[in-house]
Design an enzyme around this catalytic site. Structure first.
Site, PDB file in Angstrom:
ATOM      1  N   SER A 157      -6.119  53.583  17.985  1.00  0.00           N
ATOM      2  CA  SER A 157      -5.231  54.685  17.733  1.00  0.00           C
ATOM      3  C   SER A 157      -5.553  55.450  16.599  1.00  0.00           C
ATOM      4  O   SER A 157      -6.457  56.032  16.499  1.00  0.00           O
ATOM      5  CB  SER A 157      -3.928  54.196  17.811  1.00  0.00           C
ATOM      6  N   HIS A 158      -4.653  55.721  15.710  1.00  0.00           N
ATOM      7  CA  HIS A 158      -4.466  56.504  14.572  1.00  0.00           C
ATOM      8  C   HIS A 158      -5.145  55.805  13.481  1.00  0.00           C
ATOM      9  O   HIS A 158      -5.137  56.518  12.293  1.00  0.00           O
ATOM     10  CB  HIS A 158      -3.108  56.901  14.293  1.00  0.00           C
ATOM     11  N   ASP A 195      -4.226  62.494  17.982  1.00  0.00           N
ATOM     12  CA  ASP A 195      -4.793  61.354  17.056  1.00  0.00           C
ATOM     13  C   ASP A 195      -5.847  60.595  17.722  1.00  0.00           C
ATOM     14  O   ASP A 195      -6.722  61.337  18.722  1.00  0.00           O
ATOM     15  CB  ASP A 195      -3.502  60.075  17.097  1.00  0.00           C
ATOM     16  N   ASP A 254      -6.958  58.365  19.600  1.00  0.00           N
ATOM     17  CA  ASP A 254      -7.210  58.060  21.155  1.00  0.00           C
ATOM     18  C   ASP A 254      -6.134  59.084  22.172  1.00  0.00           C
ATOM     19  O   ASP A 254      -5.931  58.697  23.141  1.00  0.00           O
ATOM     20  CB  ASP A 254      -6.683  56.565  21.348  1.00  0.00           C
ATOM     21  N   ASP A 281      -3.154  60.046  22.161  1.00  0.00           N
ATOM     22  CA  ASP A 281      -1.816  59.771  22.747  1.00  0.00           C
ATOM     23  C   ASP A 281      -0.712  60.451  21.982  1.00  0.00           C
ATOM     24  O   ASP A 281       0.373  60.655  22.260  1.00  0.00           O
ATOM     25  CB  ASP A 281      -1.427  58.457  23.399  1.00  0.00           C
ATOM     26  N   ARG A 282      -0.969  60.724  20.592  1.00  0.00           N
ATOM     27  CA  ARG A 282      -0.114  61.276  19.659  1.00  0.00           C
ATOM     28  C   ARG A 282      -0.271  62.808  19.777  1.00  0.00           C
ATOM     29  O   ARG A 282      -1.070  63.435  20.084  1.00  0.00           O
ATOM     30  CB  ARG A 282       0.012  60.700  18.617  1.00  0.00           C
ATOM     31  N   LYS A 308       2.084  57.693  26.389  1.00  0.00           N
ATOM     32  CA  LYS A 308       2.365  58.788  25.595  1.00  0.00           C
ATOM     33  C   LYS A 308       0.946  59.845  25.855  1.00  0.00           C
ATOM     34  O   LYS A 308       0.131  59.364  25.891  1.00  0.00           O
ATOM     35  CB  LYS A 308       2.884  58.718  24.232  1.00  0.00           C
TER      36      LYS A 308
HETATM   37  C1  G1P Z   1       3.641  52.538  15.375  1.00  0.00           C
HETATM   38  C2  G1P Z   1       4.631  53.546  15.815  1.00  0.00           C
HETATM   39  C3  G1P Z   1       5.077  53.160  17.229  1.00  0.00           C
HETATM   40  C4  G1P Z   1       3.998  53.471  18.061  1.00  0.00           C
HETATM   41  C5  G1P Z   1       3.007  52.819  17.818  1.00  0.00           C
HETATM   42  C6  G1P Z   1       1.772  52.941  18.507  1.00  0.00           C
HETATM   43  O1  G1P Z   1       3.849  51.328  15.281  1.00  0.00           O
HETATM   44  O2  G1P Z   1       5.794  53.442  14.851  1.00  0.00           O
HETATM   45  O3  G1P Z   1       6.475  54.099  17.582  1.00  0.00           O
HETATM   46  O4  G1P Z   1       4.640  53.110  19.340  1.00  0.00           O
HETATM   47  O5  G1P Z   1       2.822  52.891  16.461  1.00  0.00           O
HETATM   48  O6  G1P Z   1       1.150  54.209  18.510  1.00  0.00           O
HETATM   49  P1  G1P Z   1       4.441  50.613  14.151  1.00  0.00           P
HETATM   50  O7  G1P Z   1       3.360  50.700  13.216  1.00  0.00           O
HETATM   51  O8  G1P Z   1       5.687  51.235  13.487  1.00  0.00           O
HETATM   52  O9  G1P Z   1       4.778  49.171  14.541  1.00  0.00           O
HETATM   53 ZN    ZN Z   2      -2.682  56.689  19.446  1.00  0.00          ZN
END
Ligand code: G1P
Ligand code: ZN
Length: 544
Positions: A113-114, A278, A280, A282-283, A377
């Site tokens: 992801s991010h 982000d 991938d 989804d954000r 998302k």
């Molecule tokens: C974080 C975000 C959460 C999101 C997840 C995946 O998780 O807070 O809302 O669903 O990334 O993108 P966390 O690191 O807080 O567990």
């Molecule tokens: Zn992501």
């Protein structure tokens, strides 16, 4: 091409977190590490013989070699067909879209992801089920249990597939279909939004937008959708070529990491609209000219204006938000006379509500917004939703937000993250709040009085499954709230997240900065949890 059975030993750290298994690339590159996890998926998800799977990733370092390994393992495990994105690329929302469109058994997304990428960055594996959404906890737990006892995996002895050429190849008894990464997703977007109206907005010469793909996967999608299908001027998409290391950046669309976009939107001659997504895809982050829209407010605005958008013209069945997300959407739901569900953090908790048609829109404060069009998302979907609303309302983001707050009141909101905290210190901090909890009720902090302190637990209204320890909530008698959680997605040390919220029914015409409106609560959070002394940090590393 022969099937090889390779002896292996369990790794004991393969517990999936908030969103799949995430580790440093170097961990995934350890002999058998990726293979063990993939075999554990295949061993845990039911009868996969002859089934169709979708496979793709966000293009980060190790994406291609991992895809080749997974293809050969899938063939050896009796999968019938795999549709893989060209070049190994599929954004998370596109994977969800493709799983649903082709009624696949499930899909594997390679992404952290991010989190930063590159040889020294992170890699990740997520499994999505047939509804297109993240595997629910019972599936991820079964996978984890399997990783603890695994002693062999199967892989086909074969040469690599050409991932860049669209078309069909055989790999043992399995068919590999390399598909266009973008078309199915872009078509879905065109079916939901008024592309003609958005095109007029983007080509009319008045309105300017900037989309920051942060060198990550949405570059390919954003070019195709904004610049090709919608005719936005070339250069609308910045950082639009996906890179294996995301240009050494941190592909997280927030005010800190999307600094190039923020500088443009808060600089001279700023565009009217800015957005970022982000690693991938989804954000999303939404910005106006000198204006930041919190993700919690974004969800509320989309809900309040949904009937302006063709795909949601008939209204919403309900709204769902994660617990730490502000209650701004609840106010809209109340006015619309629909239900608003509060779920634990993580998109997987929305799946059942969406499948049962109890919620149409979902959102998380962590820059995640989406709907029942898929089961993830969806960053670009949110951007298009905003553009569609703006195209209809012909209003600036600042005035639209001001109008929204005048109608519903304002939930001042902010999240403070303390990243890279030593695990021991973070655990001590959380333990300290637990200890204090029984004595908190009725305690006063200046004008604030504690109404309750609890540990959020959730019973899924559809399948009755219970998820406990989902974050500590301290609520005050005026409706304000502080939430403490440790991140479940990091790979190094712990990240403490502190979520702060205060409601004002009649906010002033000139918007007040959220950090100022929340200053007392910020101080109370520190007093309650001893954040500064226990983390050894005098301020958060990221404020959103
Ligand atoms: C974080 C975000 C959460 C999101 C997840 C995946 O998780 O807070 O809302 O669903 O990334 O993108 P966390 O690191 O807080 O567990
Ligand atoms: Zn992501």
């Amino acid at each position: 091409m022969s099937i090889q059975t390779i002896a292996t030993q369990p790794f004991l750290d393969q517990k999936p977190g908030t969103s799949g298994l995430r580790k440093l690339v170097s961990v995934f590159q350890k002999p058998h590490y990726l293979e063990n996890f993939i075999q554990s998926i295949f061993d845990s998800i039911g009868d996969i013989q002859g089934q169709t799977l979708i496979l793709g990733g966000d293009g980060r370092y190790y994406n291609r070699p991992a895809i080749q390994i997974i293809l050969k393992m899938a063939a050896a495990n009796g999968i019938g067909r795999i549709k893989v994105g060209q070049g190994g690329i599929l954004s998370t929302p596109a994977t969800s879209c493709v799983i649903r469109k082709y009624n696949a058994f499930g899909g594997i997304v390679l992404s952290a992801s991010h989190n930063p990428g590159g040889i020294n960055g992170d890699f990740g594996v997520k499994y999505n089920i047939g509804n297109g959404g993240p595997a629910p906890e019972k599936v991820t737990e079964a996978i984890f249990e399997r990783t603890k006892v695994i002693d062999r995996y199967q892989i086909l002895d074969a040469s690599n597939i050409d991932l860049d050429r669209i078309g069909i190849t055989q790999l043992g008894n399995m068919t590999v279909e390399v598909i266009d990464s973008v078309i199915d997703y872009a078509n879905l977007m065109e079916s939901l939004f008024d592309f003609d109206r958005i095109r007029q907005l983007l080509t009319g010469g008045q309105f300017r937008m900037c989309m920051d793909a942060m060198h990550a996967v949405t570059g390919s999608y954003a070019h195709a959708i904004f610049e090709q299908r919608l005719g936005a001027p070339a250069g609308t998409v910045i950082n639009g070529i996906p890179l294996e290391d995301f240009g050494n950046g941190h592909p997280d669309p927030n005010l800190v990491y999307a600094h190039e976009l923020v500088a443009r939107l808060f600089g001279d001659n700023a565009p009217d609209f800015g957005a970022a997504s982000d690693g991938d895809g989804d954000r999303n982050m939404i910005l106006g000219n000198h204006f930041f829209v919190t993700p919690s407010d974004s969800l509320a605005v989309l809900a309040a204006n949904a009937t302006l958008v063709p795909g949601y013209r008939n209204g919403l069945a309900g709204i769902a938000r994660s617990m730490p997300t502000s209650a701004a959407a609840d106010r809209v739901a109340e006015k619309l006379g629909i239900d608003c569900y509060e779920t634990p953090t993580g998109w997987k908790f929305f799946g059942n509500l969406l499948d049962a048609d109890k919620a149409t829109l979902c959102g998380e404060e962590s820059f995640g917004t989406g709907s029942n069009h898929i089961r993830e998302k969806d960053g670009l979907w949110a951007v298009l939703f905003w553009l569609n609303i703006l195209a209809v309302k012909q209003q600036s983001i600042a005035s639209l937000m001001q109008e929204h707050w005048q109608t519903y009141g304002r939930n001042y909101y902010s999240r403070h993250d303390y990243e890279g905290v030593e695990n021991d210190r973070a655990n001590r901090l959380i333990a300290g709040i637990y200890e204090a909890m029984p004595t908190l009720k009725g305690k006063r902090f200046g004008q604030y009085e504690v109404a309750y302190g609890d540990d959020f637990s959730y019973t899924d209204p559809i399948d009755g499954s219970v998820s406990q320890k989902q974050g500590i909530r301290i609520g005050f008698t005026d409706g304000s709230r502080i939430v403490f959680r440790l991140s479940g997605t990091g790979t190094q040390g712990a990240t403490l997240r502190v979520y702060l919220e205060r409601y004002e029914a009649n906010p002033p015409q000139n918007p007040v900065d959220a950090q100022i409106a929340l200053a007392d609560l910020i101080a109370i959070a520190d007093e309650l949890a001893q954040i500064r002394s226990l983390t050894g940090m005098d301020k958060p590393t990221v404020i959103t």
